[in-house]
Design an enzyme around this catalytic site. Structure first.
Site, PDB file in Angstrom:
ATOM      1  N   ASP A   1      37.042  69.061  69.715  1.00 48.93           N
ATOM      2  CA  ASP A   1      36.539  70.364  70.178  1.00 48.93           C
ATOM      3  C   ASP A   1      36.791  70.522  71.675  1.00 48.93           C
ATOM      4  O   ASP A   1      35.908  70.944  72.422  1.00 48.93           O
ATOM      5  CB  ASP A   1      35.042  70.492  69.843  1.00 48.93           C
ATOM      6  CG  ASP A   1      34.551  71.937  69.935  1.00 48.93           C
ATOM      7  OD1 ASP A   1      35.401  72.860  69.854  1.00 48.93           O
ATOM      8  OD2 ASP A   1      33.336  72.143  70.085  1.00 48.93           O
ATOM      9  N   LYS A  56      19.751  67.909  76.977  1.00 44.50           N
ATOM     10  CA  LYS A  56      20.107  68.894  75.952  1.00 44.50           C
ATOM     11  C   LYS A  56      19.038  68.865  74.874  1.00 44.50           C
ATOM     12  O   LYS A  56      18.821  67.837  74.229  1.00 44.50           O
ATOM     13  CB  LYS A  56      21.479  68.564  75.354  1.00 44.50           C
ATOM     14  CG  LYS A  56      21.977  69.635  74.410  1.00 44.50           C
ATOM     15  CD  LYS A  56      23.207  69.199  73.647  1.00 44.50           C
ATOM     16  CE  LYS A  56      24.478  69.418  74.424  1.00 44.50           C
ATOM     17  NZ  LYS A  56      25.689  69.266  73.581  1.00 44.50           N
ATOM     18  N   LEU A 112      20.026  74.960  82.764  1.00 44.82           N
ATOM     19  CA  LEU A 112      21.421  74.912  83.237  1.00 44.82           C
ATOM     20  C   LEU A 112      22.332  75.796  82.394  1.00 44.82           C
ATOM     21  O   LEU A 112      23.308  76.340  82.883  1.00 44.82           O
ATOM     22  CB  LEU A 112      21.941  73.468  83.210  1.00 44.82           C
ATOM     23  CG  LEU A 112      21.298  72.517  84.207  1.00 44.82           C
ATOM     24  CD1 LEU A 112      21.706  71.082  83.930  1.00 44.82           C
ATOM     25  CD2 LEU A 112      21.672  72.901  85.635  1.00 44.82           C
ATOM     26  N   GLY A 113      22.045  75.924  81.139  1.00 38.33           N
ATOM     27  CA  GLY A 113      22.897  76.751  80.284  1.00 38.33           C
ATOM     28  C   GLY A 113      22.529  76.552  78.830  1.00 38.33           C
ATOM     29  O   GLY A 113      21.745  75.662  78.487  1.00 38.33           O
ATOM     30  N   SER A 114      23.098  77.419  77.990  1.00 39.23           N
ATOM     31  CA  SER A 114      22.827  77.307  76.557  1.00 39.23           C
ATOM     32  C   SER A 114      24.127  77.293  75.790  1.00 39.23           C
ATOM     33  O   SER A 114      25.106  77.918  76.204  1.00 39.23           O
ATOM     34  CB  SER A 114      22.014  78.515  76.078  1.00 39.23           C
ATOM     35  OG  SER A 114      20.764  78.510  76.701  1.00 39.23           O
ATOM     36  N   GLY A 115      24.129  76.596  74.684  1.00 44.39           N
ATOM     37  CA  GLY A 115      25.296  76.568  73.801  1.00 44.39           C
ATOM     38  C   GLY A 115      24.868  76.960  72.406  1.00 44.39           C
ATOM     39  O   GLY A 115      23.753  77.466  72.202  1.00 44.39           O
ATOM     40  N   ALA A 120      24.008  75.168  69.935  1.00 42.79           N
ATOM     41  CA  ALA A 120      22.971  74.382  69.269  1.00 42.79           C
ATOM     42  C   ALA A 120      21.670  74.299  70.050  1.00 42.79           C
ATOM     43  O   ALA A 120      20.636  73.965  69.479  1.00 42.79           O
ATOM     44  CB  ALA A 120      23.488  72.978  69.013  1.00 42.79           C
ATOM     45  N   GLY A 121      21.717  74.581  71.333  1.00 41.74           N
ATOM     46  CA  GLY A 121      20.492  74.411  72.093  1.00 41.74           C
ATOM     47  C   GLY A 121      20.669  74.761  73.551  1.00 41.74           C
ATOM     48  O   GLY A 121      21.603  75.469  73.928  1.00 41.74           O
ATOM     49  N   THR A 122      19.772  74.218  74.361  1.00 43.71           N
ATOM     50  CA  THR A 122      19.747  74.546  75.789  1.00 43.71           C
ATOM     51  C   THR A 122      19.812  73.260  76.590  1.00 43.71           C
ATOM     52  O   THR A 122      19.269  72.234  76.178  1.00 43.71           O
ATOM     53  CB  THR A 122      18.439  75.313  76.121  1.00 43.71           C
ATOM     54  OG1 THR A 122      18.392  76.465  75.281  1.00 43.71           O
ATOM     55  CG2 THR A 122      18.388  75.757  77.563  1.00 43.71           C
TER      56      THR A 122
HETATM   57  N1  ATP Z   1      25.673  67.125  81.711  1.00 41.10           N
HETATM   58  C1  ATP Z   1      25.579  68.373  82.189  1.00 41.10           C
HETATM   59  N2  ATP Z   1      25.382  68.586  83.504  1.00 41.10           N
HETATM   60  C2  ATP Z   1      25.290  69.853  83.988  1.00 41.10           C
HETATM   61  N3  ATP Z   1      25.391  70.964  83.235  1.00 41.10           N
HETATM   62  C3  ATP Z   1      25.581  70.821  81.925  1.00 41.10           C
HETATM   63  C4  ATP Z   1      25.691  69.527  81.326  1.00 41.10           C
HETATM   64  N4  ATP Z   1      25.896  69.692  79.994  1.00 41.10           N
HETATM   65  C5  ATP Z   1      25.913  71.008  79.781  1.00 41.10           C
HETATM   66  N5  ATP Z   1      25.725  71.697  80.926  1.00 41.10           N
HETATM   67  C6  ATP Z   1      25.684  73.150  81.085  1.00 41.10           C
HETATM   68  O1  ATP Z   1      25.002  73.704  79.982  1.00 41.10           O
HETATM   69  C7  ATP Z   1      25.847  74.632  79.298  1.00 41.10           C
HETATM   70  C8  ATP Z   1      25.563  74.542  77.812  1.00 41.10           C
HETATM   71  O2  ATP Z   1      26.046  73.298  77.328  1.00 41.10           O
HETATM   72  P1  ATP Z   1      26.127  72.980  75.779  1.00 41.10           P
HETATM   73  O3  ATP Z   1      26.773  71.665  75.616  1.00 41.10           O
HETATM   74  O4  ATP Z   1      24.801  73.192  75.146  1.00 41.10           O
HETATM   75  O5  ATP Z   1      26.977  74.147  75.204  1.00 41.10           O
HETATM   76  P2  ATP Z   1      28.510  74.498  75.240  1.00 41.10           P
HETATM   77  O6  ATP Z   1      29.376  73.288  75.283  1.00 41.10           O
HETATM   78  O7  ATP Z   1      28.730  75.464  76.351  1.00 41.10           O
HETATM   79  O8  ATP Z   1      28.619  75.221  73.867  1.00 41.10           O
HETATM   80  P3  ATP Z   1      28.723  74.582  72.411  1.00 41.10           P
HETATM   81  O9  ATP Z   1      28.039  73.259  72.438  1.00 41.10           O
HETATM   82  O10 ATP Z   1      28.021  75.569  71.576  1.00 41.10           O
HETATM   83  O11 ATP Z   1      30.182  74.470  72.184  1.00 41.10           O
HETATM   84  C9  ATP Z   1      27.270  74.235  79.685  1.00 41.10           C
HETATM   85  O12 ATP Z   1      28.152  75.322  79.618  1.00 41.10           O
HETATM   86  C10 ATP Z   1      27.085  73.754  81.107  1.00 41.10           C
HETATM   87  O13 ATP Z   1      27.081  74.851  81.991  1.00 41.10           O
END
Ligand code: ATP
Length: 376
Positions: free
Chosen positions: A240, A38, A15-18, A20-22
């Protein structure tokens, strides 16, 4: 290649990466429910602090239950890597939800419950990135959020890799009378000119101001206020808040996400972390930059930055370095929203400006107050 299986979950897609992880879409083989999973990165990004944050995210959320706060189901460890299973949100991050031209990706109005009186994707283009940098070197507790950044007052500029080009805001200095009075009525509407030229690629005012988009913006803001009122009522500060940590599902229901940096006010360590900077630069309140004690009003400041950006198409403060950004946040007034977007919504603009006042006492004091101001 994503893993095929993580604990009791079958991975369906990424779905996406941030930072700290994916996050994966995954199927719980015990229940056949789909969840968002996550999984922390297995590389150098995975360290004890990231694992602690994930654990804290679980501990924070597991006892909360609100329609606008993402639900978590369980946490676990897969081949030594921690993961968190949470509610799957079929939708978009707030920024993409309000992207110009995104209307075709969302359902028409009516599919969601209208706001009643307050009952009481991380994407590469979103933010400066999370930071958790020391700003002083003295006897800090390593057990919390500090990272491997240099401890000499310099900062990892990778956190700025996604920053938009900076603008010259000096042209607004002195011309922006934001009023000194606390009331919205006290807000002086900006003069129609002079106006800085919009940066290349900036959205056009008529796109920003489409009534349908403004309706979605206001509805989303009201829901975020409900979420904030709820978590603040539970003694929690998110710390945050930013557009990539807010998702809107296909029914236009907003979810506040990513509680890895959240702190309970009752936890003394939460409010006496002098010298530590956690959050995302662009959305940080002055008191957060200064390492002062935080409360719900710091989240309200971040909400104001989000609202300002979504109304004007530009952040209130913009700079090429963290120090310059912080100087602006601490010392300068942002250009009035209505100077950047002449036909912007004056009520929303007033709310945004009052949220980003430098002194917490000058802001709205609670999310409920913001909700009421938005509902007027
Ligand atoms: N519960 C969820 N349902 C659907 N998609 C999600 C969910 N949580 C996260 N995502 C998707 O995954 C992506 C990455 O989420 P993640 O929380 O790892 O990082 P982030 O919030 O974008 O960045 P960071 O945690 O580094 O601030 C998000 O931008 C979103 O598109």
């Amino acid at each position: 290649m994503p893993p095929k299986v993580i604990g009791p979950y079958r991975v369906l897609e990424t779905l996406g990466s941030g930072g700290a992880g994916t996050v994966y879409r995954a199927l719980d083989r015990r229940t056949t429910d789909e969840v968002a999973l996550k999984l922390l990165s297995a590389g150098p990004a995975r360290d004890a602090r990231a694992a602690r944050r994930l654990a804290r995210e679980f501990d924070t959320l597991v006892d909360l239950s609100h329609p606008n706060v993402v639900k978590v189901f369980e946490s676990g460890v897969h081949q030594g890597v921690p993961y968190l299973a949470m509610e799957l949100i079929e939708g978009l991050t707030l920024r993409h939800y309000l992207d110009l031209g995104s209307d075709d990706r969302i359902s028409p109005p009516g599919g969601h419950t209208p706001r009643s009186p307050l009952s009481v994707l991380r994407t590469a283009d979103d933010d400066f990135g999370p930071s958790s940098h020391r700003i002083s070197d003295d006897s800090m507790d390593e057990s919390e959020d500090s990272d491997d950044s240099p401890h000499d007052g310099t900062f990892g500029l990778e956190a700025f890799a996604e920053e938009a080009p900076s603008e010259d805001l000096e042209s607004f200095a002195g011309g922006a009378d934001l009023g000194s009075d606390d009331s919205l009525e006290g807000f002086a509407l900006p003069p129609p000119t002079p106006r800085a030229p919009p940066p290349e690629g900036a959205p056009r005012d008529e796109d920003l101001n489409r009534p349908e988009r403004l309706g979605r913006l206001k509805d989303a803001m009201l829901q975020i206020c409900e979420a904030l009122a709820y978590i603040h009522g539970h003694g929690l500060v998110h710390r945050d808040l930013k557009p990539s940590n807010i998702m809107v599902d296909d029914d236009r229901q907003v979810r506040l996400m990513d509680f890895g940096l959240a702190k309970f006010l009752a936890d003394d360590a939460a409010i006496t972390e002098a010298g530590k900077l956690v959050g995302t630069y662009r959305y940080m309140a002055p008191e957060q930059i200064l390492g002062e004690p935080l409360d719900g009003r710091s989240d309200l400041y971040s909400l104001g930055v989000i609202l300002y950006e979504l109304l004007s198409g530009r952040p209130p403060f913009d700079a090429n370095t963290p120090h310059e950004l912080w100087r602006q946040v601490l010392e300068t007034e942002p250009p009035p929203v209505l100077a950047l977007n002449l036909h912007g919504d004056p009520q929303l603009a007033r709310v945004a400006h009052r949220l980003i006042r430098k002194e917490p006492d000058d802001r709205f004091q609670t999310a409920e107050e913001v909700y009421e101001a938005l509902s007027e």
